[in-house]
Scaffold this active site. Structure first.
Site, PDB file in Angstrom:
ATOM      1  N   HIS A  48      -5.444  -0.510   6.259  1.00 36.51           N
ATOM      2  CA  HIS A  48      -5.032   0.824   5.807  1.00 36.51           C
ATOM      3  C   HIS A  48      -6.166   1.761   6.189  1.00 36.51           C
ATOM      4  O   HIS A  48      -7.236   1.711   5.592  1.00 36.51           O
ATOM      5  CB  HIS A  48      -4.820   0.792   4.284  1.00 36.51           C
ATOM      6  CG  HIS A  48      -4.447   2.127   3.683  1.00 36.51           C
ATOM      7  ND1 HIS A  48      -3.828   2.224   2.465  1.00 36.51           N
ATOM      8  CD2 HIS A  48      -4.604   3.402   4.105  1.00 36.51           C
ATOM      9  CE1 HIS A  48      -3.631   3.498   2.179  1.00 36.51           C
ATOM     10  NE2 HIS A  48      -4.109   4.230   3.169  1.00 36.51           N
ATOM     11  N   CYS A  69      -2.261   8.384   6.646  1.00 38.52           N
ATOM     12  CA  CYS A  69      -2.923   7.123   6.989  1.00 38.52           C
ATOM     13  C   CYS A  69      -1.931   6.202   7.686  1.00 38.52           C
ATOM     14  O   CYS A  69      -0.722   6.381   7.568  1.00 38.52           O
ATOM     15  CB  CYS A  69      -3.392   6.406   5.723  1.00 38.52           C
ATOM     16  SG  CYS A  69      -4.852   7.106   5.004  1.00 38.52           S
ATOM     17  N   THR A 114       0.829  -1.196   0.000  1.00 36.53           N
ATOM     18  CA  THR A 114       0.000   0.000   0.000  1.00 36.53           C
ATOM     19  C   THR A 114       0.869   1.254   0.000  1.00 36.53           C
ATOM     20  O   THR A 114       2.098   1.172   0.114  1.00 36.53           O
ATOM     21  CB  THR A 114      -0.988   0.004   1.196  1.00 36.53           C
ATOM     22  OG1 THR A 114      -2.025   0.943   0.943  1.00 36.53           O
ATOM     23  CG2 THR A 114      -0.307   0.365   2.505  1.00 36.53           C
TER      24      THR A 114
END
Lengths: 161, 279
Positions: free
Chosen positions: A47, A30, A25
């Site tokens: 995530h 985040c 990712t």
């Protein structure tokens, strides 16, 4: 170099897979929590965008306090025990310096939620690369339980990562 | 000068510890909230999953019972079919809500014709459309097929159309526009009638929150639309004036079908990790 396929996860997604696959990712403010079961060779990654679900809307895993317990549950459903799990935490950068997102310290709150919830479940954090001002690309290699990480320029981070 | 810097550092420390303290407090309160919601979520998932099989069987069988020329039976047949379609729609929404809550939403891209999706949604809402004698116009300016998730796009369109039928006036018109703008797919549904006021915007996309217009369905349709749009990096919003309301959703148009599906999507971002840090 990974042997199996690599699954890319977006904001609000949770993915659990087994060796030799990988999960990857891209993160800005985040946070992604990577859980690895050392006995089963199985791992999972989430995530999330924001620390807390505020009671409005669906309990979406884009919130840390929804996403992390769900990731742990998903691992337990597939045979893991919290005591055989170790965690690695990434992300939570202060990407938007000077604007409201920074004053709200989203990245820091995202990190805090991960640490608190993992502490509740007695899952130890064995590695982390958190905070700072850089985005990150990560690839969680489930064959060895290692995470490959690269810092990235702000321009490479999509909105909401 | 040194004193000023110290003051700033002190203020910063206080803000940090305050935020940490408050965040822990929010986390604790949230745990209680989540626990109370957990039972509801489980129930939601269980109900949706146990209802989907019987309703699928019913929907596939009912068309074979069409009595054709028997007027009395035709009325009963229409009522049964209409209610089965309504039930199916609500179960599909419950399932989608349960999937979103479980974080089990996988995006799978395919080549699709948006007009076909709209027509399919119209078919499933045919009784609601007939009842109000609504005319639906489709304006599609995209000539070729587009790459998107058909199941999710269908559910979004179906919910927007259902909303348009419910709030639209009798003998009115619903305009469905499909266009491409800056690599984004725009689908808007415009119905005639008074729309929800701008101050109700936060409620409109919140599940189980009803506006002053009263109850309609389960109250989760538009919240699902919002969540599905967000999951696919899209947006949903509406504009209303005194005589009409237009809901518009945007989704980024995927351009590379094979990369998105079979080989792990967006893997091009990870072509090399040779000089990466290993943790």
């Amino acid at each position: 170099m990974i042997q199996g396929c690599s699954t890319f996860i977006h904001v609000g997604q949770i993915h659990v897979d087994t060796s030799p696959s990988a999960i990857s990712t891209v993160l800005g403010s985040c946070v992604a929590v990577c859980l690895y079961d050392t006995k089963l060779g199985m791992g999972g990654m989430n995530h999330y965008l924001l620390p807390f679900w505020n009671g409005n809307g669906l309990q979406s895993p884009k919130f840390g306090n929804i996403s992390i317990p769900k990731l742990i549950e998903a691992m337990i459903m597939r045979g893991s025990l919290p005591k055989t799990l170790v965690a690695k935490v990434f992300g939570g950068a202060s990407i938007n310096i000077g604007n409201s997102a920074n004053t709200m310290m989203i990245g820091e709150k995202n990190i805090l939620v991960a640490k608190e919830i993992l502490k509740d479940y007695k899952i130890s954090i064995v590695a982390e690369d958190i905070g700072g001002q850089n985005g990150r690309k990560i690839q969680f290699n489930l064959e060895r339980g290692k995470v490959q990480m690269k810092y990235i320029a702000r321009s490479d981070i999509g909105e909401g990562n | 000068m040194e004193v000023i810097i110290d003051h700033k550092a002190l203020e910063c420390d206080i803000t940090h510890s305050e935020i940490e303290f408050l965040s822990r407090k929010i986390l604790d309160l949230n745990k209680q909230l989540i626990d109370s919601e957990k039972a509801k979520s489980r129930f939601l998932s269980l109900v949706a999953n146990s209802l989907i099989n019987p309703i699928s069987v019913l929907l596939s069988m009912i068309p074979h019972l069409d009595p054709k020329n028997d007027v009395r039976s035709a009325k009963i047949y229409d009522t049964v079919y209409e209610q089965a379609l309504v039930l199916d729609f609500r179960i599909q929404n419950l399932l989608a809500a349960a999937e979103i809550e479980n974080g089990q939403v996988d995006i799978s891209y395919a080549l699709i014709d948006p007009t076909e999706l709209v027509n399919e949604a119209i078919k499933s809402l045919k009784y609601a459309i007939l009842e109000k004698n609504i005319q639906i116009n489709i304006h599609n300016t995209i000539e070729q097929k587009v790459v998107s998730d058909p199941k999710k796009l269908y559910l979004i369109i179906r919910n927007l159309l259902d909303n348009g039928c419910f709030y639209g006036i009798k003998n009115g018109i619903i305009d469905v526009s499909i266009e491409e703008k800056e690599s984004k797919l725009l689908v808007s549904v415009k119905n005639q009638g008074e729309g929800p006021k701008v101050e109700h915007k936060p409620q409109i996309f919140t599940r189980f929150a009803y506006g002053p217009e009263g109850y309609h369905g389960l109250g989760i349709g538009l919240s699902i639309v919002r969540d599905l749009c967000e999951l696919m990096d899209g947006t949903i919003d509406y504009e209303a004036d005194t005589s009409s309301v237009t809901f518009t959703m945007t989704l980024p148009l995927e351009t590379n079908l094979s990369n998105s599906e079979a080989y792990g999507s967006n893997e091009f971002l990870f072509e090399s990790f040779d000089d990466a840090i290993e943790l």
